[in-house]
Design an enzyme around this catalytic site. Sequence first.
Site, PDB file in Angstrom:
ATOM      1  CB  SER A 195      -1.597   2.801   3.650  1.00 53.26           C
ATOM      2  OG  SER A 195      -2.428   2.082   2.758  1.00 53.26           O
ATOM      3  CE1 TYR A 236       1.940   3.989  -0.217  1.00 51.80           C
ATOM      4  CE2 TYR A 236       0.352   2.197  -0.004  1.00 51.80           C
ATOM      5  CZ  TYR A 236       0.695   3.521   0.170  1.00 51.80           C
ATOM      6  OH  TYR A 236      -0.217   4.383   0.751  1.00 51.80           O
TER       7      TYR A 236
END
Length: 202
Positions: free
Chosen positions: A143, A156
Amino acid sequence: MNSYKNTTALVTGASSGIGRQISIDLAARGARPVLVARRKERLDELAAEIKQKFDITAVIMVSDLTGAGACESLFGQTKEAGLHIDVLVNNAGFGYQGRFTNKPASFYRQMTTLNVTVVTELTACFLPAMLERGKGGILNVASMAGIKPVPYFSVYAASKSYVNSFSCSLWHELKGTGVHVTSLCPGPVETEFFKVAEASSE
């Protein structure tokens, strides 16, 4: 468009979002997808769509990869089915947007297990056979959040930073082997991710 005819590609988190689309794109290029996720009904729907569009029979393997021994079990299932995995797509993962203290330790254990440990273990399971054959590919879905620290996305972002670092290191180690490693770093995408992440404007 590159051809993946006569190749088998295992995709985790294939029931929705990026994993679902990657599975469709691989089938469009001729690959036989091995669809892995927890939700069998979603996988059945995807397999039917792939069959209808591309006349390719996808393989369904239902698994909660956060369970103890789940990665080794999945690897064993592919061997029992006589499947040689040419492409591994480590896509399964989830996030949480909010203050770190809003969630208990068990929640973050599950997140880091799926986002970090599963990626590592599945790579360790499937990479040796690729090296023996002298070809293969590993796509790790990271990501843009993994490029730098992101407050309110702390665990995350850190987990995806691991995926980026791990992928880049493997890419270097595997030069000249015929096995390629790629880290995919998407920005925001319209999927179920933000619903699961309880995203807000905080």
